[in-house]
Design a protein around this motif. Structure first.
Motif, PDB file in Angstrom:
ATOM      1  N   THR A   1       3.230   8.786 -11.852  1.00  0.00           N
ATOM      2  CA  THR A   1       2.609   8.055 -10.741  1.00  0.00           C
ATOM      3  C   THR A   1       1.815   6.861 -11.269  1.00  0.00           C
ATOM      4  O   THR A   1       1.729   6.627 -12.474  1.00  0.00           O
TER       5      THR A   1
ATOM      6  N   GLU B   1       2.245   1.960  -3.386  1.00  0.00           N
ATOM      7  CA  GLU B   1       1.277   2.393  -4.393  1.00  0.00           C
ATOM      8  C   GLU B   1       1.151   3.915  -4.429  1.00  0.00           C
ATOM      9  O   GLU B   1       1.020   4.513  -5.490  1.00  0.00           O
ATOM     10  N   CYS B   2       1.194   4.534  -3.256  1.00  0.00           N
ATOM     11  CA  CYS B   2       1.071   6.000  -3.197  1.00  0.00           C
ATOM     12  C   CYS B   2       2.415   6.710  -3.262  1.00  0.00           C
ATOM     13  O   CYS B   2       2.494   7.846  -3.738  1.00  0.00           O
ATOM     14  N   HIS B   3       3.452   6.065  -2.783  1.00  0.00           N
ATOM     15  CA  HIS B   3       4.755   6.726  -2.654  1.00  0.00           C
ATOM     16  C   HIS B   3       5.743   6.302  -3.741  1.00  0.00           C
ATOM     17  O   HIS B   3       6.936   6.155  -3.477  1.00  0.00           O
TER      18      HIS B   3
ATOM     19  N   ASN C   1      -4.317  14.994  -1.478  1.00  0.00           N
ATOM     20  CA  ASN C   1      -5.126  13.785  -1.361  1.00  0.00           C
ATOM     21  C   ASN C   1      -5.149  12.928  -2.623  1.00  0.00           C
ATOM     22  O   ASN C   1      -5.460  11.734  -2.535  1.00  0.00           O
ATOM     23  N   CYS C   2      -4.831  13.508  -3.763  1.00  0.00           N
ATOM     24  CA  CYS C   2      -5.020  12.788  -5.028  1.00  0.00           C
ATOM     25  C   CYS C   2      -3.813  12.800  -5.958  1.00  0.00           C
ATOM     26  O   CYS C   2      -3.651  11.882  -6.771  1.00  0.00           O
TER      27      CYS C   2
ATOM     28  N   ASP D   1       0.832  -1.206   0.000  1.00  0.00           N
ATOM     29  CA  ASP D   1       0.000   0.000   0.000  1.00  0.00           C
ATOM     30  C   ASP D   1       0.865   1.254   0.000  1.00  0.00           C
ATOM     31  O   ASP D   1       0.579   2.227  -0.712  1.00  0.00           O
TER      32      ASP D   1
ATOM     33  N   HIS E   1      -0.695  12.288  -5.686  1.00  0.00           N
ATOM     34  CA  HIS E   1       0.338  11.257  -5.606  1.00  0.00           C
ATOM     35  C   HIS E   1       0.026  10.074  -6.518  1.00  0.00           C
ATOM     36  O   HIS E   1       0.901   9.247  -6.786  1.00  0.00           O
ATOM     37  N   CYS E   2      -1.229   9.980  -7.001  1.00  0.00           N
ATOM     38  CA  CYS E   2      -1.583   8.960  -7.996  1.00  0.00           C
ATOM     39  C   CYS E   2      -1.963   9.578  -9.339  1.00  0.00           C
ATOM     40  O   CYS E   2      -1.829   8.918 -10.377  1.00  0.00           O
TER      41      CYS E   2
ATOM     42  N   PRO F   1      -9.857   8.558  -2.551  1.00  0.00           N
ATOM     43  CA  PRO F   1      -8.808   7.562  -2.719  1.00  0.00           C
ATOM     44  C   PRO F   1      -9.290   6.181  -2.268  1.00  0.00           C
ATOM     45  O   PRO F   1     -10.133   6.076  -1.382  1.00  0.00           O
TER      46      PRO F   1
END
Length: 363
Positions: free
Chosen positions: A274, A193-195, A265-266, A190, A268-269, A336
């Motif tokens: 990304t 996935e974001c980082h 909030n968004c 997890d 990063h994807c 998210p």
């Protein structure tokens, strides 16, 4: 009598001067040693099994009181995680510093840097107590950033390293309303996935655009970037910075609030490099001043339900896919899709106001 006392005083001054100012006693001078940080961070041994092994905090661990050179910081707008509060800290090895890159990218941090983020609630029922849920650490090693996720024990005496998701049932008082959820901590997958940016693990929040604000340090309030420079944690900063804002501040322009919310909030994807950069959005703060990047009158290419024709349909909340995905808690449909189990009601109102304010209506 006065004459005798004066002679004694003069004699004392001369003798003392001979001993204290002589030319051959300089080798006996010992400079005061520079204070050392008590943090323990062995790059060959991290991540440690227990949070306490790093020695980031003094006193009772649950109080999160930082030791010398563990510097607290905050960001203008925070990622929503089921209303949990955050305490953030940074630590760098002695005689190292980060280098400013751009407003919207993290500085180039030295090897050994640790970013520490603690998630907690202040109003846990039944007694409105404080409970720390998890501590997330990112550590910069020679080969890149690694993740270390720690889940706190019930006694609140320590936190233990884990690589899997954990569900923690909790009830708390949210501004007079009782709320309950199965708070979910992230797995290592997890986190990645974001980082992940351009196939490399990377922090998200510590960009100058998010740090450019005043923080109430123990010795007085100061701009955070100036504080980092004074502490030797940052080499410099430009005179002007394109800065995000606190999206909850209703005195700020509506669009600026929305862009700041979407960035943390968004983006990063949903930005270049990304995991979801194939979608027709660029939600990073530095790029979201363009209507198309915000999804206004842009048709989704990967996901659409209930007849939503646009990611954002001006003046039409019901036709806006962004609003729907923020409003649902169905795992396969919500955005998210990690980091939350409940809806951020205040953010929903923000997005509704913004969509209804748009002058552009879609065909």
């Amino acid at each position: 009598m006065k004459s005798t006392l004066l002679k004694i005083a003069l004699t004392y001054i001369v003798v003392f001067g001979l001993y204290s100012c002589g030319t051959d006693d300089s080798d006996d001078y010992t400079p005061i040693a520079e204070k050392e940080s008590p943090v323990v961070l062995n790059l060959e041994a991290v991540p440690y099994t227990n949070l306490s092994e790093y020695n980031f905090f003094e006193g009772e661990l649950k109080n999160l009181e930082p030791v010398y050179k563990v510097l607290p910081y905050d960001i203008n707008s925070s990622l929503f995680t089921d209303y949990a509060l955050k305490k953030r800290f940074i630590w760098m090895p002695k005689n190292t510093t980060a280098t400013y890159t751009t407003d919207g990218h993290i500085p180039t941090f030295p090897v050994g840097t640790a970013l520490i983020k603690n998630f907690y609630y202040n109003t846990v029922l039944p007694d409105n107590s404080t409970k720390v849920m998890e501590t997330r650490i990112m550590i910069k090693k020679a080969e890149g950033w690694i993740f270390a996720e720690y889940v706190w024990n019930e006694e609140q005496t320590d936190a233990v390293l884990t690589t899997e998701r954990h569900v923690i049932n909790i009830s708390w008082n949210q501004n007079g309303t009782t709320m309950s959820t199965g708070y979910t901590t992230p797995s290592t997958i997890d986190c990645a996935e974001c980082h992940t940016l351009n196939d490399n693990h990377t922090p998200i929040g510590v960009k100058p655009q998010n740090l450019n604000k005043t923080y109430p340090y123990a010795n007085g309030s100061q701009n955070q970037l100036d504080k980092w420079i004074a502490e030797g944690y940052l080499n410099s900063k430009p005179n002007t910075i394109n800065t995000t804002i606190d999206w909850t501040d209703t005195t700020q322009p509506l669009e600026l609030r929305v862009r700041s919310y979407l960035d943390i909030n968004c983006a990063h994807c949903h930005s270049a490099g990304t995991s979801c950069d194939y979608t027709p959005m660029e939600l990073s703060f530095q790029a979201s001043d363009v209507a198309e990047n915000l999804g206004i009158c842009v048709q989704p290419i990967d996901f659409a339900i209930r007849g939503q024709d646009y990611i954002v349909a001006g003046q039409d909340v019901n036709e806006s896919l962004m609003h729907y995905r923020m409003s649902t808690v169905v795992r396969s449909e919500m955005m998210p899709n990690l980091g939350r189990t409940v809806v951020d009601e205040q953010a929903i109102l923000l997005v509704e106001d913004w969509i209804n304010s748009l002058e552009t209506t879609c065909p």
